[in-house]
Design a protein around this motif. Structure first.
Motif, PDB file in Angstrom:
ATOM      1  N   PRO A  68      48.937  12.543  41.471  1.00 56.86           N
ATOM      2  CA  PRO A  68      48.723  13.167  42.772  1.00 56.86           C
ATOM      3  C   PRO A  68      48.913  14.670  42.770  1.00 56.86           C
ATOM      4  N   ARG A  69      49.086  15.276  41.605  1.00 58.50           N
ATOM      5  CA  ARG A  69      49.286  16.714  41.523  1.00 58.50           C
ATOM      6  C   ARG A  69      48.124  17.463  42.176  1.00 58.50           C
ATOM      7  N   VAL A  70      48.432  18.554  42.886  1.00 61.86           N
ATOM      8  CA  VAL A  70      47.395  19.381  43.510  1.00 61.86           C
ATOM      9  C   VAL A  70      47.600  20.828  43.077  1.00 61.86           C
ATOM     10  N   PRO A  71      46.551  21.660  43.133  1.00 66.56           N
ATOM     11  CA  PRO A  71      46.723  23.075  42.776  1.00 66.56           C
ATOM     12  C   PRO A  71      47.696  23.754  43.730  1.00 66.56           C
ATOM     13  N   GLY A  72      48.378  24.769  43.227  1.00 69.55           N
ATOM     14  CA  GLY A  72      49.239  25.558  44.083  1.00 69.55           C
ATOM     15  C   GLY A  72      48.427  26.255  45.168  1.00 69.55           C
ATOM     16  N   THR A  73      49.111  26.688  46.219  1.00 72.81           N
ATOM     17  CA  THR A  73      48.430  27.330  47.343  1.00 72.81           C
ATOM     18  C   THR A  73      47.671  28.571  46.902  1.00 72.81           C
ATOM     19  N   ASP A  74      48.259  29.352  45.995  1.00 76.02           N
ATOM     20  CA  ASP A  74      47.588  30.573  45.543  1.00 76.02           C
ATOM     21  C   ASP A  74      46.362  30.256  44.685  1.00 76.02           C
ATOM     22  N   VAL A  75      46.489  29.239  43.833  1.00 76.52           N
ATOM     23  CA  VAL A  75      45.342  28.844  42.994  1.00 76.52           C
ATOM     24  C   VAL A  75      44.209  28.322  43.881  1.00 76.52           C
ATOM     25  N   GLN A  76      44.543  27.511  44.864  1.00 75.39           N
ATOM     26  CA  GLN A  76      43.521  26.998  45.780  1.00 75.39           C
ATOM     27  C   GLN A  76      42.859  28.136  46.549  1.00 75.39           C
ATOM     28  N   ALA A  77      43.633  29.139  46.951  1.00 77.78           N
ATOM     29  CA  ALA A  77      43.066  30.291  47.661  1.00 77.78           C
ATOM     30  C   ALA A  77      42.082  31.048  46.770  1.00 77.78           C
ATOM     31  N   ALA A  78      42.446  31.247  45.505  1.00 77.68           N
ATOM     32  CA  ALA A  78      41.547  31.938  44.577  1.00 77.68           C
ATOM     33  C   ALA A  78      40.267  31.136  44.361  1.00 77.68           C
ATOM     34  N   LEU A  79      40.391  29.800  44.275  1.00 79.70           N
ATOM     35  CA  LEU A  79      39.208  28.950  44.141  1.00 79.70           C
ATOM     36  C   LEU A  79      38.313  29.066  45.377  1.00 79.70           C
ATOM     37  N   THR A  80      38.924  29.105  46.543  1.00 81.79           N
ATOM     38  CA  THR A  80      38.151  29.221  47.780  1.00 81.79           C
ATOM     39  C   THR A  80      37.386  30.526  47.817  1.00 81.79           C
ATOM     40  N   VAL A  81      38.038  31.613  47.409  1.00 83.21           N
ATOM     41  CA  VAL A  81      37.381  32.928  47.386  1.00 83.21           C
ATOM     42  C   VAL A  81      36.195  32.910  46.431  1.00 83.21           C
ATOM     43  N   ILE A  82      36.382  32.348  45.238  1.00 80.60           N
ATOM     44  CA  ILE A  82      35.278  32.272  44.275  1.00 80.60           C
ATOM     45  C   ILE A  82      34.149  31.410  44.834  1.00 80.60           C
ATOM     46  N   GLY A  83      34.520  30.326  45.508  1.00 76.34           N
ATOM     47  CA  GLY A  83      33.519  29.403  46.029  1.00 76.34           C
ATOM     48  C   GLY A  83      32.675  29.952  47.155  1.00 76.34           C
ATOM     49  N   ARG A  84      33.110  31.032  47.796  1.00 75.74           N
ATOM     50  CA  ARG A  84      32.313  31.620  48.879  1.00 75.74           C
ATOM     51  C   ARG A  84      31.857  33.056  48.563  1.00 75.74           C
ATOM     52  N   ARG A  85      31.907  33.414  47.286  1.00 76.88           N
ATOM     53  CA  ARG A  85      31.464  34.741  46.872  1.00 76.88           C
ATOM     54  C   ARG A  85      29.944  34.867  47.032  1.00 76.88           C
ATOM     55  N   ASP A  86      29.427  36.082  46.931  1.00 73.64           N
ATOM     56  CA  ASP A  86      27.984  36.316  46.885  1.00 73.64           C
ATOM     57  C   ASP A  86      27.554  36.204  45.420  1.00 73.64           C
ATOM     58  N   HIS A  87      26.990  35.056  45.048  1.00 69.55           N
ATOM     59  CA  HIS A  87      26.671  34.812  43.632  1.00 69.55           C
ATOM     60  C   HIS A  87      25.628  35.784  43.098  1.00 69.55           C
ATOM     61  N   ARG A  88      24.883  36.426  43.989  1.00 70.25           N
ATOM     62  CA  ARG A  88      23.852  37.373  43.529  1.00 70.25           C
ATOM     63  C   ARG A  88      24.461  38.599  42.859  1.00 70.25           C
ATOM     64  N   GLN A  89      25.740  38.841  43.104  1.00 73.39           N
ATOM     65  CA  GLN A  89      26.410  39.987  42.497  1.00 73.39           C
ATOM     66  C   GLN A  89      27.072  39.633  41.163  1.00 73.39           C
ATOM     67  N   ASP A  90      26.971  38.360  40.757  1.00 76.27           N
ATOM     68  CA  ASP A  90      27.599  37.950  39.500  1.00 76.27           C
ATOM     69  C   ASP A  90      26.932  38.624  38.310  1.00 76.27           C
ATOM     70  N   ARG A  91      27.738  38.962  37.331  1.00 73.46           N
ATOM     71  CA  ARG A  91      27.198  39.518  36.089  1.00 73.46           C
ATOM     72  C   ARG A  91      27.256  38.472  34.977  1.00 73.46           C
ATOM     73  N   ASP A  92      28.331  37.712  34.950  1.00 74.64           N
ATOM     74  CA  ASP A  92      28.514  36.667  33.948  1.00 74.64           C
ATOM     75  C   ASP A  92      28.896  35.370  34.657  1.00 74.64           C
ATOM     76  N   ARG A  93      29.020  34.309  33.888  1.00 74.91           N
ATOM     77  CA  ARG A  93      29.470  33.045  34.441  1.00 74.91           C
ATOM     78  C   ARG A  93      30.919  33.164  34.923  1.00 74.91           C
ATOM     79  N   ILE A  94      31.240  32.458  36.001  1.00 74.83           N
ATOM     80  CA  ILE A  94      32.631  32.322  36.404  1.00 74.83           C
ATOM     81  C   ILE A  94      33.310  31.430  35.360  1.00 74.83           C
ATOM     82  N   ASP A  95      34.322  31.951  34.686  1.00 75.37           N
ATOM     83  CA  ASP A  95      34.905  31.256  33.551  1.00 75.37           C
ATOM     84  C   ASP A  95      36.171  30.502  33.974  1.00 75.37           C
ATOM     85  N   LEU A  96      36.019  29.189  34.166  1.00 71.50           N
ATOM     86  CA  LEU A  96      37.159  28.323  34.473  1.00 71.50           C
ATOM     87  C   LEU A  96      37.342  27.295  33.360  1.00 71.50           C
ATOM     88  N   PHE A  97      37.037  27.709  32.159  1.00 73.02           N
ATOM     89  CA  PHE A  97      37.122  26.829  30.991  1.00 73.02           C
ATOM     90  C   PHE A  97      38.510  26.226  30.856  1.00 73.02           C
TER      91      PHE A  97
END
Length: 341
Positions: free
Chosen positions: A160-189
């Motif tokens: 039942p582990r969940v991401p920390g609040t800060d990690v979830q916030a960073a994921l949310t920000v990435i998930g609503r970014r303007d992808h047209r401004q991306d230069r490389d892949r978002i690296d979550l390897f």
């Protein structure tokens, strides 16, 4: 620019002096006038020269003002960026959150800084996603690294582990970014994102290879051209998500995943573990399912038309007839409608 300004100043001085007569004779073609007529003509030449010089000076002023304003703006953004990075390193959750959202604002304000901000946020996620503290842990409590913690065995429901609040916030920000401004892949390897909330997230072209997304909510997420090789998506909610052509899911773990209505057309699912997955109404046209493990998976037979799959691949799958709109219409058996025949 300074040399050009000196040349223009010398030229203006010359036209305002003896050069006016030369301009009048060679550019205006006026010759043979004397007295008041000559004086008036020379004054007109000098007036035009002053007007041109005034325009050039005004344009130069606008140019330098704009350049200075841009320099000041970039300096301000740099200061904001530096402060946000310092906030990310804080041991207090609210300060880290402030840094994350400050970086999001910078990415929106500056297209030039957008790729760097996304790289920083992705690195933050990779670095902090394995912290074992719960989201409710108080600031100042010791964090315990769990980089070596293994995930649950194949077929076993994840913790039942969940991401920390800060990690979830960073994921949310990435998930609503303007992808047209991306230069490389978002690296979550290889990130540990179990039970992450990514509903509707824009993860186009993201590198999610080896990422643990078990139990994550990815409903209606956009994963077009994402790389999910060896990703762990056990029991993830992928209902209605968009992978589309170019998505790489080779050997991905999709045991028990909810893929109802998912757009998987053209996706590479070779060797994927889809045991017990729900693929009803999934878009599978041109999807490559060769070698995939489909034991117990629920699939409408009609959805397999156009997919790269053999009868051997779907042996053990739960092949279903799509619900008929006409209650009186007899539904053919899966054997009668097998797409390979």
């Amino acid at each position: 620019m300074i040399a050009l300004g000196l040349v223009l100043a010398v030229a203006l001085g010359w036209v305002l002096g003896p050069g006016a007569a030369w301009v009048l004779a060679h550019f205006d073609g006026v010759n043979g006038i004397v007295g008041k007529d000559l004086a008036a003509a020379l004054d007109a030449v000098r007036g035009r020269a002053l007007a041109v010089a005034t325009g050039v000076i005004a344009l130069a002023a606008v140019f330098y003002t704009a350049r200075n304003a841009d320099t000041a703006r970039q300096g301000h953004i740099t200061d904001r960026y530096t402060k946000a990075i310092e906030q990310l390193g804080s041991d207090k959750l609210d300060i880290r959150l402030g840094g994350i959202y400050a970086l999001e604002r910078i990415a929106r304000d500056s297209a030039r800084d957008h790729p760097t901000v996304m790289e920083v946020l992705a690195a933050f996620i990779r670095e902090h996603c394995r912290d074992c503290d719960s989201p409710d842990q108080q600031d100042g409590e010791e964090r315990t690294a769990c980089d070596g913690q293994a995930g649950p065995p194949l077929g076993v429901h994840s913790s039942p582990r969940v991401p920390g609040t800060d990690v979830q916030a960073a994921l949310t920000v990435i998930g609503r970014r303007d992808h047209r401004q991306d230069r490389d892949r978002i690296d979550l390897f290889d990130a540990d994102l179990r039970r992450a909330f990514l509903t509707g997230a824009d993860l186009r072209r993201a590198n999610l290879s080896g990422t643990n997304l078990s139990d994550a909510n990815l409903s209606k997420a956009d994963l077009r051209d994402a790389v999910l090789v060896h990703a762990d998506l056990r029991h993830a909610n992928l209902q209605g998500h968009n992978l589309g052509p170019g998505a790489d899911l080779r050997d991905a773990l999709l045991v028990g995943a909810d893929l109802r209505g998912a757009k998987l057309s053209g996706a590479d699912l070779r060797g994927a573990f889809l045991i017990g997955a729900d693929l009803r109404d999934a878009h599978l046209f041109a999807a490559d399912l060769r070698g995939a493990q489909l034991r117990g998976a629920q699939i409408y037979v009609g959805d397999l038309h156009g997919a790269k799959v053999t009868e051997e691949d779907v042996r053990g799958a739960n092949l279903l007839d799509a619900p008929s709109t006409d209650a009186q219409e007899a539904s053919p058996s899966p054997e009668e409608t097998w797409p390979g025949e």
